[in-house]
Design a protein around this motif. Structure first.
Motif, PDB file in Angstrom:
ATOM      1  N   MET A 180      37.255  62.933  86.511  1.00 33.70           N
ATOM      2  CA  MET A 180      37.054  63.787  85.351  1.00 33.70           C
ATOM      3  C   MET A 180      38.328  64.567  85.005  1.00 33.70           C
ATOM      4  O   MET A 180      38.661  64.713  83.836  1.00 33.70           O
ATOM      5  N   THR A 181      39.028  65.036  86.024  1.00 35.22           N
ATOM      6  CA  THR A 181      40.273  65.756  85.740  1.00 35.22           C
ATOM      7  C   THR A 181      41.274  64.824  85.084  1.00 35.22           C
ATOM      8  O   THR A 181      41.886  65.169  84.062  1.00 35.22           O
ATOM      9  N   ALA A 182      41.420  63.639  85.663  1.00 33.80           N
ATOM     10  CA  ALA A 182      42.384  62.689  85.112  1.00 33.80           C
ATOM     11  C   ALA A 182      42.043  62.380  83.658  1.00 33.80           C
ATOM     12  O   ALA A 182      42.905  62.432  82.775  1.00 33.80           O
ATOM     13  N   ILE A 183      40.778  62.095  83.410  1.00 32.67           N
ATOM     14  CA  ILE A 183      40.393  61.711  82.048  1.00 32.67           C
ATOM     15  C   ILE A 183      40.603  62.862  81.079  1.00 32.67           C
ATOM     16  O   ILE A 183      41.095  62.668  79.968  1.00 32.67           O
ATOM     17  N   SER A 184      40.268  64.066  81.498  1.00 33.68           N
ATOM     18  CA  SER A 184      40.383  65.169  80.533  1.00 33.68           C
ATOM     19  C   SER A 184      41.854  65.453  80.211  1.00 33.68           C
ATOM     20  O   SER A 184      42.171  65.854  79.092  1.00 33.68           O
ATOM     21  N   ILE A 185      42.745  65.223  81.156  1.00 35.90           N
ATOM     22  CA  ILE A 185      44.164  65.428  80.846  1.00 35.90           C
ATOM     23  C   ILE A 185      44.688  64.298  79.975  1.00 35.90           C
ATOM     24  O   ILE A 185      45.373  64.528  78.978  1.00 35.90           O
ATOM     25  N   VAL A 186      44.305  63.073  80.321  1.00 33.38           N
ATOM     26  CA  VAL A 186      44.797  61.928  79.549  1.00 33.38           C
ATOM     27  C   VAL A 186      44.252  61.976  78.121  1.00 33.38           C
ATOM     28  O   VAL A 186      44.938  61.598  77.172  1.00 33.38           O
ATOM     29  N   ARG A 187      43.025  62.489  77.975  1.00 29.73           N
ATOM     30  CA  ARG A 187      42.456  62.593  76.631  1.00 29.73           C
ATOM     31  C   ARG A 187      43.330  63.488  75.749  1.00 29.73           C
ATOM     32  O   ARG A 187      43.554  63.217  74.584  1.00 29.73           O
ATOM     33  N   GLU A 188      43.840  64.556  76.337  1.00 35.76           N
ATOM     34  CA  GLU A 188      44.705  65.444  75.554  1.00 35.76           C
ATOM     35  C   GLU A 188      46.008  64.756  75.188  1.00 35.76           C
ATOM     36  O   GLU A 188      46.568  64.993  74.131  1.00 35.76           O
ATOM     37  N   LYS A 189      46.487  63.906  76.117  1.00 38.01           N
ATOM     38  CA  LYS A 189      47.702  63.160  75.800  1.00 38.01           C
ATOM     39  C   LYS A 189      47.434  62.213  74.641  1.00 38.01           C
ATOM     40  O   LYS A 189      48.219  62.114  73.704  1.00 38.01           O
ATOM     41  N   GLU A 190      46.297  61.508  74.731  1.00 36.58           N
ATOM     42  CA  GLU A 190      45.956  60.519  73.709  1.00 36.58           C
ATOM     43  C   GLU A 190      45.757  61.167  72.344  1.00 36.58           C
ATOM     44  O   GLU A 190      46.195  60.648  71.324  1.00 36.58           O
ATOM     45  N   ASN A 191      45.072  62.302  72.332  1.00 34.54           N
ATOM     46  CA  ASN A 191      44.749  62.945  71.060  1.00 34.54           C
ATOM     47  C   ASN A 191      45.906  63.745  70.479  1.00 34.54           C
ATOM     48  O   ASN A 191      45.822  64.222  69.366  1.00 34.54           O
ATOM     49  N   GLY A 192      46.956  63.925  71.256  1.00 36.49           N
ATOM     50  CA  GLY A 192      48.102  64.679  70.753  1.00 36.49           C
ATOM     51  C   GLY A 192      47.941  66.178  70.908  1.00 36.49           C
ATOM     52  O   GLY A 192      48.812  66.938  70.484  1.00 36.49           O
TER      53      GLY A 192
ATOM     54  N   LEU B  91      43.979  69.067  66.598  1.00 33.80           N
ATOM     55  CA  LEU B  91      43.120  70.171  67.016  1.00 33.80           C
ATOM     56  C   LEU B  91      42.069  69.507  67.887  1.00 33.80           C
ATOM     57  O   LEU B  91      42.013  68.279  67.968  1.00 33.80           O
ATOM     58  N   TYR B  92      41.211  70.307  68.524  1.00 35.32           N
ATOM     59  CA  TYR B  92      40.199  69.703  69.379  1.00 35.32           C
ATOM     60  C   TYR B  92      38.998  69.289  68.542  1.00 35.32           C
ATOM     61  O   TYR B  92      38.275  70.128  68.015  1.00 35.32           O
ATOM     62  N   ALA B  93      38.802  67.978  68.430  1.00 35.96           N
ATOM     63  CA  ALA B  93      37.760  67.452  67.556  1.00 35.96           C
ATOM     64  C   ALA B  93      36.363  67.839  68.031  1.00 35.96           C
ATOM     65  O   ALA B  93      35.448  67.968  67.226  1.00 35.96           O
ATOM     66  N   ASP B  94      36.194  68.029  69.326  1.00 33.10           N
ATOM     67  CA  ASP B  94      34.856  68.338  69.830  1.00 33.10           C
ATOM     68  C   ASP B  94      34.600  69.843  69.908  1.00 33.10           C
ATOM     69  O   ASP B  94      33.603  70.270  70.467  1.00 33.10           O
ATOM     70  N   LEU B  95      35.515  70.615  69.354  1.00 35.14           N
ATOM     71  CA  LEU B  95      35.255  72.053  69.259  1.00 35.14           C
ATOM     72  C   LEU B  95      34.994  72.402  67.802  1.00 35.14           C
ATOM     73  O   LEU B  95      35.486  71.737  66.891  1.00 35.14           O
TER      74      LEU B  95
END
Lengths: 357, 247
Positions: A180-192, B91-95
């Motif tokens: 979960m930690t890995a995914i939540s950090i990578v998600r931020e990378k992916e989303n910019g 921005l955070y889409a899920d917020l």
């Protein structure tokens, strides 16, 4: 500090807003414990026992009654010759046969010992071994001299839940924290959104810590769930100190967070992160931590490999504290090992994380 | 307000990656309240230069100041004084809308009261008061970008960096977005913007065009067009970018 709290609140929102995350994080431990507890149990219930021997023999009758009284066994029928039983076993009508020699009671009285043969169904070795052990246990109780008395310390009824509860604890904590930690950090990378955080005054270490805290909290909830379920539903005792167990678990959670961070550094998409934590963490943990296969029976090379799996050391310690009820003095070698791993993982991953940004 | 004050001063700024010189001794100044267009083909070095200006990476040699803070030694202070919005809508889409505003207000250390007032004013200004409880992911792209821009301004930075802010939106939304940029610049905030749309370059007060890690030319759009005898910025850009030797 204010920035830090805003950040932690945001992480919790991410978790609670995503139904799948919450499902994985909070429901999975319950499902796993229940599954392992009831479905994937390695115990055999209600094994069918055929008896070969003289049904009129008083000693044989005594033993047959004993066997029937055992909750795991029940006697299907008594046959006069082994030939009858062989056919039934081939058809799968029986699981084990106990064969008494002719004139069993008489030999027991006069010679002080008589011979019994136990026939197991070797086509399914695990089950056969289990059932034969049950039968042996009953026979031991009835015939004083013929068998050595075996007693299983800490777990007299040899319940498999004593083994897998620590295993599931290791697995769940590892999964929740790392994946979960890995995914939540990578998600931020992916989303910019990671860029936004980097140009903000929040320090990279601050980002890491505030990512870690919500999963740390969730892991503690998981830990509590597992312990409560195992204590009150499965009846697994907690013999040692709860505080020591919590301390050991916290250390393991930190190690898992370090692993998660490491994964987040090397993967650029959420899918990669998921694959790496699934194949690279969960599988080795299942296989090499001693949950399913004992490490002692592995080839030496694999034994050395299993030594680098943090979960292995954690599970050993949980077993010692929970089941054996021993204190700090008995677990410090493992504790030291896990401590070194944790420090190593955290230092390396934080370094890499900062450098990659 | 002193119109002539330079908020970004860059002198001989260089960034090397091994043998590759991404940014090669560039020097320029940006005045307060100016809309400064930072143009260049992909790979010309503008992202690298912008990263240094935002305090994300250190120059190999040369230096400069952003809002008076040194690029090499005061990166943390720079970060507090700039806003940033990137091409990827971020921005955070899920917020929810208000949760995003509050998060970034918190990250920049605003007090709860200030955040509340700011978000009220911001939502009114953007005409989004009714949308405050919507998830940001559900908003149309144009709204998201306006919101992202406003949030980048929440801590009243001296300079806001926009990295291709209008990528992927229709011309009308782009025009509206530029109105927002103009209004912000009029209030004294400096706008540092990269773009691939040459019509947007026309809207800038001054434009620099990077080619192969150096600034090929820098002036007002009108002066650039005259100097290169081009009808529009597109022609200017093509004339300069064609000099590029590296891929």
């Amino acid at each position: 500090m204010k920035a830090f709290f805003s950040f932690i609140r945001k992480e919790f929102r991410h978790i609670f807003r995503d139904k799948r995350t919450i499902l994985i994080v909070l429901v999975m431990p319950v499902v796993q414990i229940v599954l392992f507890g009831f479905a994937v149990s390695t115990e055999v219930h209600d094994a069918r026992v055929d008896v070969v021997g003289d049904a009129a023999d008083p000693a044989v009758r005594r033993i047959v009654e004993q066997i029937d009284r055992n909750p795991y066994l029940h006697v299907a029928a008594v046959y006069p010759s082994v030939g009858d039983v062989a056919g039934r076993m081939r058809k799968g009508d029986t699981d084990v046969a106990v064969c008494f020699e002719r004139g069993y009671d008489g030999r027991l009285q006069h010679d002080g010992g008589a011979s019994v043969r136990v026939l197991g169904d070797g086509s399914d070795p695990n089950t056969a071994q289990m059932i034969v052990n049950y039968v042996n246990g009953v026979l031991q109780d009835t015939e004083a001299a013929a068998f050595p008395r075996v007693q299983y310390m800490y777990n007299p009824s040899v319940l498999s839940s004593y083994n897998f509860v620590p295993g599931v604890m290791g697995l769940i904590l590892m999964l929740v924290c790392s994946m979960m930690t890995a995914i939540s950090i990578v998600r931020e990378k992916e989303n910019g959104t990671m860029e936004l955080l980097l140009v903000s005054p929040v320090r990279p270490v601050g980002v890491i810590i505030s990512k870690a805290i919500p999963y740390l909290a969730l892991s503690l909830v998981n830990l509590a769930t597992i312990l409560l379920l195992s204590r009150f539903v499965l009846g697994v005792p907690l013999r040692g100190s709860l505080l020591l167990l919590l301390f050991v678990s916290a250390l393991f959670i930190l190690a898992s967070l370090g692993l998660g961070l490491l994964i987040s550094v090397i993967s650029s998409t959420q899918k990669t992160a998921l694959l790496i934590s699934g194949m690279g963490l969960t599988m080795p943990t299942m296989i090499f931590s001693g949950i399913i296969f004992p490490c002692e029976s592995m080839p030496v090379v694999l034994q050395y490999f299993s030594d680098i799996i943090p979960a292995k050391w954690y599970i050993i310690m949980v077993k010692k504290v929970m089941i054996e009820g021993v204190g700090f003095a008995y677990i410090y070698p493992e504790l030291l090992m896990l401590l070194m791993m944790t420090v190593f993982l955290l230092v390396v991953s934080v370094r890499l994380f900062k450098r990659r940004l | 307000m002193n119109e002539a004050k330079d908020v970004i001063v860059v002198h001989e700024l260089t960034k090397k990656f091994g043998n590759f010189t991404a940014v090669d001794h560039i020097s320029f100044q940006v005045r307060q309240g100016e809309i400064f267009g930072f143009l260049g083909a992909n790979g010309a070095g503008k992202t690298t230069a912008m990263k240094i200006l935002c305090g994300l990476s250190l120059p190999t040699s040369g230096g400069g100041t952003v809002n008076g803070f040194d690029l090499c030694r005061e990166q943390e202070k720079i970060k507090r004084n700039i806003g940033y919005m990137s091409q990827k809508f971020s921005l955070y889409a899920d917020l929810k809308v208000w949760e995003n505003i509050r998060l970034f207000g918190g990250i920049y250390g605003l007090s709860s009261k200030a955040i509340r007032e700011k978000s009220e004013a911001m939502l009114r200004y953007l005409d989004m008061t009714d949308l405050r409880n919507e998830l940001v992911g559900d908003l149309p792209l144009g709204w998201k970008q306006k919101l992202a821009f406003s949030i980048a301004l929440i801590h009243e930075p001296a300079i806001v960096f926009l990295d291709e802010p209008t990528g992927g939106v229709d011309p009308e939304t782009r025009r509206l977005f530029w109105e927002l940029i103009y209004e912000t610049a009029e209030r004294g905030t400096t706008i540092f913007v990269t773009t691939h749309y040459m019509d947007e370059a026309e809207y800038c007060d001054r434009v620099s065009i990077m080619v192969d890690g150096v600034i090929a030319d820098l002036d007002t759009p009108a002066a650039l067009k005259e100097r290169h005898q081009a009808a529009d910025m597109d022609a200017v850009f093509r004339k300069l970018a064609y000099q590029a030797k590296r891929e």
